[in-house]
Design an enzyme around this catalytic site. Structure first.
Site, short mmCIF file in Angstrom:
data_model
loop_
_atom_site.label_atom_id
_atom_site.label_comp_id
_atom_site.label_asym_id
_atom_site.label_seq_id
_atom_site.Cartn_x
_atom_site.Cartn_y
_atom_site.Cartn_z
N TYR A 32 19.78 39.15 58.95
CA TYR A 32 19.50 38.13 60.24
C TYR A 32 20.97 38.07 60.81
CZ TYR A 32 15.21 35.86 58.85
OH TYR A 32 13.89 35.55 58.67
N ARG B 238 35.42 2.92 49.16
CA ARG B 238 34.12 3.48 49.34
C ARG B 238 33.13 2.58 48.82
NH1 ARG B 238 32.07 8.61 45.80
NH2 ARG B 238 32.26 6.73 44.15
N LYS C 40 23.51 10.80 36.99
CA LYS C 40 22.78 10.45 38.29
C LYS C 40 22.23 11.81 39.04
CE LYS C 40 27.51 10.37 40.17
NZ LYS C 40 28.71 9.94 40.63
N MET D 277 16.20 32.35 53.53
CA MET D 277 15.73 31.48 52.59
C MET D 277 15.43 31.64 51.06
SD MET D 277 12.45 28.90 53.27
CE MET D 277 13.05 28.30 54.81
#
Ligand SMILES: *Cc1c(COP(=O)(O)O)cnc(C)c1O
Length: 398
Positions: A270, A147, A50, A321
């Protein structure tokens, strides 16, 4: 614009033009498949593919698994199953999410087997197969994870309705363990006992309880078929509780873009979250959270590292990023130069290493790697199988 212009470029150019590379070792996937077969002894080893084979590329991973002998696959959604069918014409393909009527034609046309998980899904499936004819399916019992899967009340309904049972062609019954990696959890034995009761009502169907971690709970848990995912892809199913029995599959390397000296007291990145305690040398690498290198690595978690010229160096400052900053003060100058490649994932730095630094699990690292990497797939030539020295890097593009 549907096709990125880069697809017209030769692979070697695209590799050089990419800041970071992901190499998927398909030979290691096959080796991990065999390792699971040895651990699960008599049981059939299916594969969970998957989410694009846990982010590594279904189109390449599925053929490698078929070559290793895998005949049964699990996907989450019917469209994933349809994509897999074109790669695996004869395999049994189970759809873990179950059955959705609007996608009914996909199940029929691509011979997908829903793993029916609710009473409503069973009723929808019967309404569909009433017209389309008897089609094979699986059943998912929820034995305690709460679940997905038939509840105890739904199981009672199913077992008491002989007419419904007769209209189903059940080839697989399964359940899923909540705490398979916690060998001492009493939930494992409780789920095992409940699963035995449920499967007794379908003696003709194959029975399956184990994901990767479950395989290591021992033969009582194996039943007819085990359905590992993460172990095939080199993740440690025991989440650091013990050493991983699997070979790393995902290798990620990023280019060094710049190396700079900073003075004591200067900050990096940052938010100025890293302050140099002494003069430091900082290397900037061309990968970031846009490539699945989690922004939350570092902080108070165990520090993530990279390997450059065979030596480890810690990530410092925030991951941005497209960029990561690394403290390379401890490395010789010639060991870190612009243009060199730094290993972010590989033999020394596993997906679990990065996961621990990010406060998550290897599964999430794999499925977040993303599509910006230059991807290549490493295959082991049949005649040198297992002799890793002659592995060839094929430039099959993702
Ligand atoms: C994803 C999944 C698996 C595979 O689990 P791993 O821990 O990756 O081995 C098995 N069964 C079900 C129901 C799943 O959703």
């Amino acid at each position: 614009m549907s096709t990125p212009p880069s697809s017209a470029l030769p692979d070697s150019v695209r590799r050089e033009a990419s800041g970071a590379c992901l190499t998927v070792d398909l030979g290691a996937v096959q080796e991990n498949y065999r390792r699971l077969g040895a651990e699960a002894k008599g049981a059939e080893v299916a594969a969970c593919v998957k989410a694009d084979a846990y982010g590594l590329g279904l189109s390449q991973v599925a053929p490698a698994l078929l070559e290793a002998g895998c005949q049964t696959f699990f996907v989450a959604e019917p469209l994933e199953g349809a994509a897999l069918r074109t790669l695996a014409p004869r395999a049994d393909i189970y759809v873990l999410d179950g059955f959705f009527t609007p996608a009914a034609a996909l199940y029929r046309d691509y011979a997908l087997r829903p793993v029916l998980a609710t009473r409503m899904q069973i009723e929808d499936w019967l309404a569909f197969t009433g017209d389309a004819g008897l089609l094979p399916a699986g059943l998912h019992f929820d034995t305690g994870i709460n679940r997905l899967g038939l509840s105890a009340a739904e199981v009672d309904w199913l077992l008491q309705d002989a007419e419904v049972k007769a209209r189903l062609d059940i080839r697989l019954v399964m359940s899923h363990l909540a705490c398979a990696e916690e060998t001492e959890s009493p939930l494992n034995a409780a789920q095992l006992a409940r699963f035995r009761d449920c499967r007794a009502a379908f003696p003709e169907a194959k029975a399956s309880l184990c994901n990767t971690a479950g395989v290591f709970l021992g033969p009582d848990y194996h039943f007819d078929l085990v359905r590992p995912g993460v172990g095939l892809y080199g993740g440690n199913p025991m989440h650091g509780r013990r050493e991983s029995p699997f070979q790393p599959v995902a290798h990620v390397a990023a280019r060094v873009l710049q190396v700079r000296e900073i003075a004591k007291g200067e900050t990096v990145g940052y938010g100025a979250t890293f302050t140099a305690p002494s003069p430091r040398r900082i290397a900037t690498l061309a990968a970031g959270y846009g490539d699945g290198i989690f922004r939350r690595v570092g902080g108070d978690k165990p520090q993530a590292e990279v390997v450059i010229s065979g030596r480890r160096a810690p990530m410092v400052g925030r991951v941005s990023m497209d960029l990561i900053t690394v403290d390379v003060t401890g490395l010789p100058e010639e060991a870190v130069k612009a243009g060199m490649m730094a290993e972010i994932l590989g033999a020394a730095l596993t997906v679990d290493h990065l996961a621990t630094a990010a406060g998550t699990i290897g599964y999430e690292v794999l499925t977040r790697l993303g599509n910006r990497y230059h991807r290549s797939y490493k295959t082991t030539e049949p005649e040198t199988a297992r002799g890793a020295d002659q592995a060839a890097v094929s430039a099959k593009d993702h």
